[in-house]
Write a protein that holds these residues in place. Structure first.
Motif, PDB file in Angstrom:
ATOM      1  N   TRP A  27      27.970 -52.511-115.164  1.00 40.98           N
ATOM      2  CA  TRP A  27      27.915 -53.569-114.148  1.00 40.98           C
ATOM      3  C   TRP A  27      26.643 -53.410-113.310  1.00 40.98           C
ATOM      4  CZ3 TRP A  27      31.096 -57.772-113.304  1.00 40.98           C
ATOM      5  CH2 TRP A  27      30.835 -58.501-112.139  1.00 40.98           C
ATOM      6  N   HIS A  28      26.401 -52.190-112.843  1.00 43.98           N
ATOM      7  CA  HIS A  28      25.267 -51.952-111.954  1.00 43.98           C
ATOM      8  C   HIS A  28      23.943 -52.233-112.662  1.00 43.98           C
ATOM      9  CE1 HIS A  28      23.219 -50.073-108.487  1.00 43.98           C
ATOM     10  NE2 HIS A  28      22.363 -49.639-109.399  1.00 43.98           N
ATOM     11  N   HIS A  29      23.788 -51.695-113.872  1.00 42.98           N
ATOM     12  CA  HIS A  29      22.511 -51.822-114.575  1.00 42.98           C
ATOM     13  C   HIS A  29      22.428 -53.068-115.454  1.00 42.98           C
ATOM     14  CE1 HIS A  29      20.928 -47.867-113.419  1.00 42.98           C
ATOM     15  NE2 HIS A  29      22.170 -47.432-113.527  1.00 42.98           N
ATOM     16  N   LYS A  77      31.628 -52.799-104.160  1.00 35.43           N
ATOM     17  CA  LYS A  77      32.043 -51.429-103.885  1.00 35.43           C
ATOM     18  C   LYS A  77      31.011 -50.460-104.465  1.00 35.43           C
ATOM     19  CE  LYS A  77      35.870 -48.179-104.628  1.00 35.43           C
ATOM     20  NZ  LYS A  77      37.207 -47.988-105.259  1.00 35.43           N
ATOM     21  N   THR A  78      30.476 -49.598-103.605  1.00 39.60           N
ATOM     22  CA  THR A  78      29.434 -48.662-104.014  1.00 39.60           C
ATOM     23  C   THR A  78      29.962 -47.235-103.989  1.00 39.60           C
ATOM     24  OG1 THR A  78      27.661 -50.099-103.202  1.00 39.60           O
ATOM     25  CG2 THR A  78      27.136 -47.766-103.456  1.00 39.60           C
ATOM     26  N   ARG A  79      29.592 -46.469-104.981  1.00 41.30           N
ATOM     27  CA  ARG A  79      29.915 -45.043-104.999  1.00 41.30           C
ATOM     28  C   ARG A  79      28.790 -44.281-105.660  1.00 41.30           C
ATOM     29  NH1 ARG A  79      32.187 -42.971-110.052  1.00 41.30           N
ATOM     30  NH2 ARG A  79      32.386 -44.693-111.539  1.00 41.30           N
ATOM     31  N   THR A  80      28.723 -43.002-105.387  1.00 46.69           N
ATOM     32  CA  THR A  80      27.751 -42.127-106.031  1.00 46.69           C
ATOM     33  C   THR A  80      28.480 -41.271-107.054  1.00 46.69           C
ATOM     34  OG1 THR A  80      26.358 -42.065-104.048  1.00 46.69           O
ATOM     35  CG2 THR A  80      26.042 -40.321-105.676  1.00 46.69           C
ATOM     36  N   ILE A  81      28.078 -41.369-108.300  1.00 42.66           N
ATOM     37  CA  ILE A  81      28.744 -40.634-109.370  1.00 42.66           C
ATOM     38  C   ILE A  81      28.432 -39.145-109.228  1.00 42.66           C
ATOM     39  CG2 ILE A  81      28.914 -40.317-111.866  1.00 42.66           C
ATOM     40  CD1 ILE A  81      28.090 -43.243-112.196  1.00 42.66           C
ATOM     41  N   ASN A 119      32.713 -51.582-108.822  1.00 45.09           N
ATOM     42  CA  ASN A 119      33.684 -50.567-109.237  1.00 45.09           C
ATOM     43  C   ASN A 119      35.090 -51.154-109.185  1.00 45.09           C
ATOM     44  OD1 ASN A 119      32.391 -47.655-109.439  1.00 45.09           O
ATOM     45  ND2 ASN A 119      31.349 -48.675-107.742  1.00 45.09           N
ATOM     46  N   PRO A 120      36.037 -50.550-109.895  1.00 48.50           N
ATOM     47  CA  PRO A 120      37.417 -51.058-109.836  1.00 48.50           C
ATOM     48  C   PRO A 120      38.059 -50.761-108.489  1.00 48.50           C
ATOM     49  CG  PRO A 120      37.313 -49.052-111.151  1.00 48.50           C
ATOM     50  CD  PRO A 120      35.896 -49.427-110.829  1.00 48.50           C
ATOM     51  N   ALA A 121      38.701 -51.772-107.928  1.00 49.98           N
ATOM     52  CA  ALA A 121      39.512 -51.560-106.731  1.00 49.98           C
ATOM     53  C   ALA A 121      40.928 -51.175-107.130  1.00 49.98           C
ATOM     54  CB  ALA A 121      39.533 -52.825-105.869  1.00 49.98           C
ATOM     55  N   ILE A 122      41.443 -51.864-108.163  1.00 49.02           N
ATOM     56  CA  ILE A 122      42.789 -51.605-108.671  1.00 49.02           C
ATOM     57  C   ILE A 122      42.751 -51.705-110.195  1.00 49.02           C
ATOM     58  CG2 ILE A 122      45.193 -52.421-108.749  1.00 49.02           C
ATOM     59  CD1 ILE A 122      44.814 -53.544-105.943  1.00 49.02           C
TER      60      ILE A 122
END
Length: 485
Positions: free
Chosen positions: A350-352, A400-404, A426-429
């Motif tokens: 999704w991001h890239h 939704k952002t996160r750092t892997i 990212n998935p919320a649910i």
């Protein structure tokens, strides 16, 4: 329990529209505007979010015995990590040892998979040949819902198929209406190059990509495709990693041959510089086959995915922790091959992909779920959002952002190949057959709840695409006159 997902944007491989999704038990009951929640139903507000089919990873290796060790990820931890990333089904691989019965190996893997948290199925590898293998292929296809058989063209003196085995297996797959999947690397060349490079004193992880250049993948891909063309059987190339293999796929598809290709998320975003890391342990964690390639191959793979020459994305998720990788400390040939990624595939793509404009949301759904479901004949049970489909549903938060990081992932491995990568989307649910298994960044999977999914063969659909086979009968020549009889 009933669940109504309200206010979101439904995204399928075909369309994007505002709608609600009603789940009853383990099945989607309805998709449409302004659906009413049954009494006692849970209502999930998806405003500002997408509602997509659960991801399907068509290439994982949980609990795989390989290169003198066993992959650290089991079917419970692996399918749980997948759920955390929005994937609700994995197709793993049964890989018999040389001379081992296919049915014996299949029963072993089925036993290991009883702990799975989400649904699963199996490709079964052909690692040797005699009449018993042919019979087992028939049994697996007709009685156990196996419609794809794997062929390793690499790993000489272990599980590598020679051309005779390929021909025999391909012919049997055609009889069954099954799909032949291919690990395309010329194992003979790899074996020679490994020895040559080791003899030059190159013993570290940097020797791995040198022994498996793009040409060895391109040659094997072309050979498998040409054999399939002659025999009139469809083929699916796993982990396509280079321009050389993609060119073979593209040529065949443009000629009307039934050829499919898969790309790993990691091959789209990681290049071969990782093998030159001065820290041996870090470099060793990227040892997988085929290896990571130079940047120009990544650009070509993205274009292949955009153009539809590559249909599916996967991970080849095969975890080996640092102590396991250490087996090859003095010899790169002994480093267990494999990387992780089942948790991060959708977010990375999704991001890239979507956020950069390379993919539309619908193309993302096709590449991460629906195309695999269609190719492996489980659509619309899987990979779809429609009444009657399994309730494998993800509420996807595009913001939704996160750092892997290894510190926060749920994969059973002490390293993350995407360490430090920030991804938005990212998935919320995550919902697996009607059960919420990921919510508020918390896993809620249940050990053993996953079910085996039959994938029926389809002989009519997998009809030969070879043009010469469409002619009524081959022409018989009268040798006395030199003219057709």
């Amino acid at each position: 329990m009933s669940i109504l997902i309200r206010g979101g944007t439904v995204v399928t491989a075909e369309a994007e529209y505002q709608a609600d999704v009603l789940i009853e038990g383990e099945t989607i009951a309805a998709v449409g505007p302004d659906l009413q929640a049954p009494q006692g139903a849970r209502v999930i507000d998806a405003t500002g979010k997408y509602i997509i089919p659960g991801g399907i990873d068509p290439h994982t290796h949980f609990e795989l015995p390989f290169m003198g060790t066993v992959a650290s990820e089991d079917f419970f931890t692996g399918t749980s990590a997948a759920a955390a990333g929005g994937t609700t089904m994995c197709i793993d691989f049964v890989i018999p040892s040389p001379q081992q019965s296919m049915m014996e190996a299949y029963k072993n893997w089925m036993g290991w998979a009883e702990k799975a948290a989400c649904d699963y199925s199996f490709h079964v590898a052909v690692t040797w040949w005699d009449d018993s293998v042919k019979q087992d292929m028939h049994t697996l296809a007709t009685e156990h819902g196996v419609n794809s058989f794997k062929h390793f063209m690499a790993y000489k003196n272990a599980i590598m198929c020679d051309d005779e085995t390929l021909v025999n297996s391909f012919k049997t797959a055609k009889e069954l209406g099954a799909l032949c999947t291919i690990h395309a690397e010329n194992g003979e060349l790899v074996h020679v190059l490994q020895q040559e490079i080791f003899d030059k004193g190159i013993t570290g992880p940097e020797g791995h990509p040198l022994s498996r250049p793009p040409e060895v993948e391109g040659e094997a891909a072309n050979r498998a495709i040409r054999i399939a063309e002659v025999l009139g059987v469809p083929v699916y190339l796993v982990h396509t990693s280079c321009i050389d293999a993609l060119e073979s796929v593209t040529r065949a598809r443009l000629e009307g041959q039934r050829v499919y290709a898969e790309v790993l998320a990691q091959h789209l975003v990681i290049d071969d510089s990782v093998y030159r890391n001065t820290d041996w342990d870090t470099a060793a964690h990227y040892v997988m086959s085929p290896p990571f390639r130079a940047k120009e191959h990544q650009a070509a793979l993205w274009k292949g995915l955009q153009a539809g020459m590559i249909q599916t994305t996967a991970t080849d998720h095969c975890c080996f922790c640092s102590p396991q990788k250490q087996a090859g400390k003095d010899d790169f040939r002994k480093i267990p091959n494999g990387t992780a990624g089942v948790e991060d595939r959708l977010a990375v793509l999704w991001h890239h992909g979507v956020r950069t404009g390379k993919l539309t949301p619908s193309e993302f759904v096709a590449a991460t779920s629906s195309n695999a479901a269609k190719i492996f004949n489980i659509f619309p049970k899987k990979g779809a959002l429609m009444a009657g489909s399994d309730a494998d549903v993800v509420v996807w938060d595009p913001n939704k952002t996160r750092t892997i990081s290894v510190d926060t992932h749920h994969q059973n491995i002490d390293f993350n190949i995407y360490e430090g990568m920030e991804v938005t989307g990212n998935p919320a649910i995550t919902i697996s057959r009607g059960l919420v298994v990921w919510e508020n960044d918390t896993l809620k999977t249940v050990r053993g709840r996953g079910q085996y999914v039959d994938r029926p063969c389809n002989a009519e659909f997998w009809s030969s695409q070879r043009k010469r086979n469409e002619a009524a009968e081959p022409t018989k020549v009268d040798r006395s006159s030199g003219e057709p009889a």
